[in-house]
Design an enzyme around this catalytic site. Structure first.
Site, PDB file in Angstrom:
ATOM      1  N   THR A 110       0.831  -1.205   0.000  1.00 27.10           N
ATOM      2  CA  THR A 110       0.000   0.000   0.000  1.00 27.10           C
ATOM      3  C   THR A 110       0.863   1.250   0.000  1.00 27.10           C
ATOM      4  OG1 THR A 110      -1.469   1.268   1.456  1.00 27.10           O
ATOM      5  CG2 THR A 110      -0.109  -0.358   2.525  1.00 27.10           C
ATOM      6  N   ASP A 111       0.273   2.369  -0.423  1.00 28.21           N
ATOM      7  CA  ASP A 111       1.002   3.641  -0.328  1.00 28.21           C
ATOM      8  C   ASP A 111       1.121   4.114   1.123  1.00 28.21           C
ATOM      9  OD1 ASP A 111      -1.660   4.376   0.057  1.00 28.21           O
ATOM     10  OD2 ASP A 111      -1.690   5.928  -1.490  1.00 28.21           O
ATOM     11  N   GLU A 112       0.318   3.508   2.021  1.00 28.45           N
ATOM     12  CA  GLU A 112       0.300   3.986   3.412  1.00 28.45           C
ATOM     13  C   GLU A 112       1.622   3.746   4.145  1.00 28.45           C
ATOM     14  OE1 GLU A 112      -3.081   3.357   5.825  1.00 28.45           O
ATOM     15  OE2 GLU A 112      -4.486   3.597   4.167  1.00 28.45           O
ATOM     16  N   TYR A 171      -1.921  -0.803  11.011  1.00 24.35           N
ATOM     17  CA  TYR A 171      -2.062  -1.478   9.708  1.00 24.35           C
ATOM     18  C   TYR A 171      -0.862  -1.172   8.814  1.00 24.35           C
ATOM     19  CZ  TYR A 171      -3.373  -1.746   4.765  1.00 24.35           C
ATOM     20  OH  TYR A 171      -3.364  -1.973   3.410  1.00 24.35           O
ATOM     21  N   LYS A 184       2.043  -3.694   7.258  1.00 25.00           N
ATOM     22  CA  LYS A 184       2.337  -3.847   5.833  1.00 25.00           C
ATOM     23  C   LYS A 184       3.801  -3.491   5.551  1.00 25.00           C
ATOM     24  CE  LYS A 184      -0.116  -4.703   2.845  1.00 25.00           C
ATOM     25  NZ  LYS A 184      -0.576  -6.003   2.229  1.00 25.00           N
TER      26      LYS A 184
END
Ligand code: NAD
Ligand code: DAU
Length: 349
Positions: free
Chosen positions: A131-133, A157, A161
């Protein structure tokens, strides 16, 4: 015969990806999914029933299960999606995120390492979907995230990741496993569990329920239609270079409040209600702890493979709203868990 293993193939992106790959490739497809609260077989059920794909109910963090799947199906390609995916849940309780997202990735990497002694990128590939997060948030004037940006995850989260990405890259560098890592922005489209912003707003607007906007709603996300994410993953699988990182985005930065207002107006139109009915349901509530202000993705790494996004929220949202209005029974049932129980008895092997 060799197989492409898709983990998390009964979730939102997984369901769309399995349909895409089943339609446009001739890969033998095996789905491994634990059918957690967000997994459900109603989307891929017809493909299981027709024999186009095989479904295995199982946990990616269970080594015996994963080793068995690799051996029995001669897995030579993996697209790893299985994860706990919702930020708010991770803030409430992170434990399952660590187990599924970190241990699950470790178990899969080890199974691939054992099953692929040659690690030949011409015949074996492992796409780790991230993810970009993991990059944290951007200021208003910052350039979009790029493949060499530093990791600064904000939520449990995102941290889980990020950990799994580090494992994936370490297995590539140390053991030569042909791993590629992708980072995508916020997806929208059919089959998304209605705890995420877009389906939640559509269904609440339809029901006349409050539309909870965190804080001032000025936070920015970079939105991509799930079909575009799925085609990008196929490009990475087929054309990507092991050891490389691919950012996937459609260049569609939107504020949350702007997107919610757009949804409100479109739901009013679709249901022929007076203009402004849904907007009146918007409530600004307490902000998410640690809320990232802005995400934006520079997708040039994936553009270099020849891929381009085809949709924007403005061109695609009417169709997405129509899908959720047409599938309100599915939404009710997945929220209650009813569908999972029914399909599990029909399709699990
Ligand atoms: P989702 O929650 O809709 O689906 C996750 C799927 O994984 C479900 O089918 C669930 O049953 C399965 N799963 C969970 N734990 C499992 C386990 N232990 N073993 C096997 N299966 C398990 O999530 P999604 O939105 O489809 O996201 C899929 C992947 O894409 C995730 O890795 C996520 O981090 C990543 N991603 C999502 C987005 C997005 O906007 N949704 C954006 C970028 C990256
Ligand atoms: O950026 C990619 C990520 O996008 C994925 O890695 C995650 O799996 C996916 O869940 C998504 O994370 P977000 O936290 O950005 O998505 P969510 O739909 O939960 O929230 C989108 C934005 O809307 C975010 O700024 C929080 C806000 N929000 C969300 C909900 C559910 C609200 O204002 N109100 C809400 O009720």
């Amino acid at each position: 015969m060799n197989s492409l293993l898709i983990t998390g193939g009964a979730g939102f992106i997984g369901t769309n990806l399995v349909h895409h790959l089943a339609a446009v490739t001739d890969h033998r497809i095996v789905v491994l999914d634990a059918l957690t609260y967000s997994g459900d077989l109603s989307g891929i059920g017809p493909l299981i029933k027709s024999g186009r794909i095989e479904f295995i109910e199982g946990d990616v963090a269970a080594p015996e299960t994963v080793t068995h799947v690799f051996a029995r199906h001669q897995v030579d390609r993996v697209i790893h999606l299985a994860a706990e995916s919702h930020v708010d849940r991770s803030i409430a309780d992170a434990e399952q995120f660590l187990r599924t997202n970190i241990t699950g990735t470790y178990v899969l990497l080890e199974a691939a390492r054992a099953a692929w002694p040659d690690k030949d990128p011409a015949t074996t590939r492992f796409v780790h979907v991230s993810t970009d997060e993991v990059f944290g948030d951007l200021g208003a004037q910052d350039a979009p995230f790029g493949a060499n940006d530093r990791y600064r995850p904000s939520s449990p989260y995102a941290a889980s990741k990020a950990s799994s990405d580090h494992l994936a890259r370490a297995w590539q560098r140390t053991y030569g496993l042909p791993v590629m890592v992708t980072h995508c922005g916020n997806n929208y489209g059919p089959w998304q569990f209605p705890e995420k912003l877009i389906p939640l707003m559509i269904l609440n607007a339809k029901d006349g329920a409050e539309l909870p906007v965190y804080g001032d709603g000025r936070q920015i996300r970079d939105w991509i239609h799930v079909d575009d994410h799925c085609s990008a993953l196929r490009y990475v699988l087929e054309r990507g270079t092991p050891g490389h990182t691919y950012l996937i985005g459609a260049n569609c930065e939107r504020t949350n409040i702007g997107l919610v207002e757009q949804i409100c107006d479109r739901v009013d139109q679709a249901l022929q209600r007076p203009a402004g009915s849904a907007r009146a349901l918007i409530r600004h509530i307490n902000d998410r702890p640690g809320h990232d202000q802005r995400y934006a993705v520079d997708a040039s790494t994936t553009h270099a493979l020849g891929w381009r996004a085809a949709h924007t929220p403005e061109t695609a949202m009417a169709g997405v709203i129509e899908w959720y209005l047409d599938h309100d029974r599915w939404c009710e049932n997945i929220r209650s868990g009813e569908y999972r129980g029914w399909y599990r008895s029909q399709y699990s092997s």
